[in-house]
Write an enzyme that holds these catalytic residues in place. Structure first.
Site, PDB file in Angstrom:
ATOM      1  N   ASN A  63      36.514  38.584  31.295  1.00 22.11           N
ATOM      2  CA  ASN A  63      35.745  39.738  30.811  1.00 22.11           C
ATOM      3  C   ASN A  63      36.207  41.041  31.438  1.00 22.11           C
ATOM      4  O   ASN A  63      36.605  41.076  32.604  1.00 22.11           O
ATOM      5  CB  ASN A  63      34.256  39.562  31.120  1.00 22.11           C
ATOM      6  N   TRP A 113      34.579  44.554  32.550  1.00 24.88           N
ATOM      7  CA  TRP A 113      33.302  45.246  32.761  1.00 24.88           C
ATOM      8  C   TRP A 113      33.484  46.335  33.815  1.00 24.88           C
ATOM      9  O   TRP A 113      34.357  46.250  34.677  1.00 24.88           O
ATOM     10  CB  TRP A 113      32.184  44.286  33.179  1.00 24.88           C
ATOM     11  N   ASP A 171      42.473  40.456  36.860  1.00 20.40           N
ATOM     12  CA  ASP A 171      42.065  39.148  37.364  1.00 20.40           C
ATOM     13  C   ASP A 171      42.413  38.038  36.371  1.00 20.40           C
ATOM     14  O   ASP A 171      41.767  37.908  35.334  1.00 20.40           O
ATOM     15  CB  ASP A 171      40.551  39.182  37.613  1.00 20.40           C
ATOM     16  N   THR A 221      41.958  36.221  43.435  1.00 22.67           N
ATOM     17  CA  THR A 221      41.570  35.571  44.688  1.00 22.67           C
ATOM     18  C   THR A 221      42.646  35.849  45.718  1.00 22.67           C
ATOM     19  O   THR A 221      43.830  35.611  45.470  1.00 22.67           O
ATOM     20  CB  THR A 221      41.399  34.052  44.494  1.00 22.67           C
TER      21      THR A 221
END
Length: 378
Positions: free
Chosen positions: A96, A98, A91, A275
């Protein structure tokens, strides 16, 4: 190592690579491969690293991605020793890394792979909390450190998030987690992004590239420290960033048949692999959808599937260049919901050039020059 690096540069001697080594006499490696009919095979197998002629210390990290119905793209990474595997969305709109953890009881964690720190001999815990808000929900958890392997590259001492709660929508994600590729200033809890760690440790050069396939086809990829000329045609257009948080650029205007229909006088946009659609201010998006003949119902811009061939192209004018999307690129056909455009209200003046745009334009994200390179994808 030196010998292999020299040969590899010769194998990848495309127009960008003019390096010559006096130790190689006579016919080049490329000439030999072409005579044997093996050149195309090699140039597809080895992504181009333009810095390979200057140093042998940098690698190229190739990561294939799965195209999930043209709605999201994800690849497999591993965390820990021994490695625990996860599917993550790469992305460029967040920073981040995770993944779900065994400490999470949300529905989204119960149907995804979860990281167990007790099963990793290299895990280091912290007491630092983590909370990230996305457009459709949030996750909370805490930070830890471990070895992350991505694109064949091993990144030791990488900080990442272990989720403890996840928004309901994440239960419907195919991917387990997210690996953010935007700038460090966007990272929650000041966590160092994976790509920054790669560059800091001298693993790769400071750029990466993305190719997104269309129509659910295979072949999507992100390449760390390299790019693949076989996935684009023509010259790259380098667009300077207007902000170094997201991969943010200035769009001069959006036109249809030469008429400005949105972004009059210029607007800001981010190039975002995370997106699926193109979003913008409500008025601008409504105007585009009117121009292409869409009827907005319950927030969806619906068009007649039989009209795609006659619908106009939409052009994004960026840095003095035109980037055009034909109707076949911006209309998604669904067996269940018919045809809808890929233009959606963003509720903000900041535009998002998501996967609808990136599928048409191969993108290189360059941290050294703080710019994005765009070329027509093939």
């Amino acid at each position: 190592m030196m010998k292999w690096a020299v040969v590899l540069c010769a194998v990848l001697a495309l127009s960008e690579c003019t390096y010559r080594v006096s130790l190689i006499k006579g016919k080049s490696a490329r000439d030999d491969l072409e005579e044997k009919g093996q050149w195309d095979e090699y140039r597809l197998k080895y992504p181009f690293n333009p810095m390979g002629r200057f140093t042998q210390t940098y690698a190229v990290g190739y990561e294939s991605m799965t195209n999930d119905a043209d709605l999201s793209y994800y690849g497999v990474i591993s965390i820990g020793t021994p490695p625990q595997s996860f599917q993550v969305i790469f992305d460029t709109g967040s920073s981040n890394l995770w993944v779900p953890s065994v400490y999470c009881s949300s529905a989204a964690c119960s149907n995804h792979d979860r990281f167990n720190p007790q099963k990793s001999s290299t895990f280091q815990a912290t007491n630092q909390p983590l909370s990230i808000q996305y457009g459709t929900g949030s996750m909370t958890g805490f930070l830890g450190y471990d070895t992350v392997k991505v694109g064949g590259l091993q990144v030791p001492h990488q900080v990442f998030g272990l989720s403890q709660t996840e928004a309901p929508f994440m239960a419907h994600m195919r991917a387990d987690g997210i690996l953010g590729l935007a700038y460090p200033r966007l990272a929650a809890s000041n966590a160092q992004p994976v790509f920054d760690n790669m560059v800091q440790q001298g693993l790769v050069q400071d750029f990466f590239s993305v190719y997104l396939s269309g129509n659910s086809q295979t072949g999507s990829e992100v390449i760390f420290g390299g790019y693949n000329p076989n996935h684009y045609t023509g010259s790259l257009v380098w667009v300077p960033l207007s902000s170094e948080t997201y991969w943010q650029i200035t769009v001069d205007s959006v036109t249809i048949n030469g008429q400005v229909v949105a972004c009059s006088g210029g607007c800001q946009a981010i190039v975002d692999t995370g997106t699926s659609l193109i979003t913008g201010s409500n008025n601008d998006i409504a105007n585009i959808n009117r121009w292409v003949g869409a009827t907005v119902t319950n927030g969806d811009a619906v068009v007649n599937c039989n009209s795609i061939a006659s619908m106009p192209a939409v052009t994004f004018n960026i840095h003095g260049y035109s980037f055009t999307l034909p109707a076949s690129a911006y209309v998604r056909q669904s067996a269940y919901y018919g045809c809808r455009t890929g233009f959606a209200n963003g509720g903000s003046s900041l535009w998002i050039l998501g996967d609808v745009f990136i599928r048409q334009y191969y993108t290189i994200f360059n941290r050294r020059t703080n710019s994005v390179g765009l070329a027509k994808a093939v």
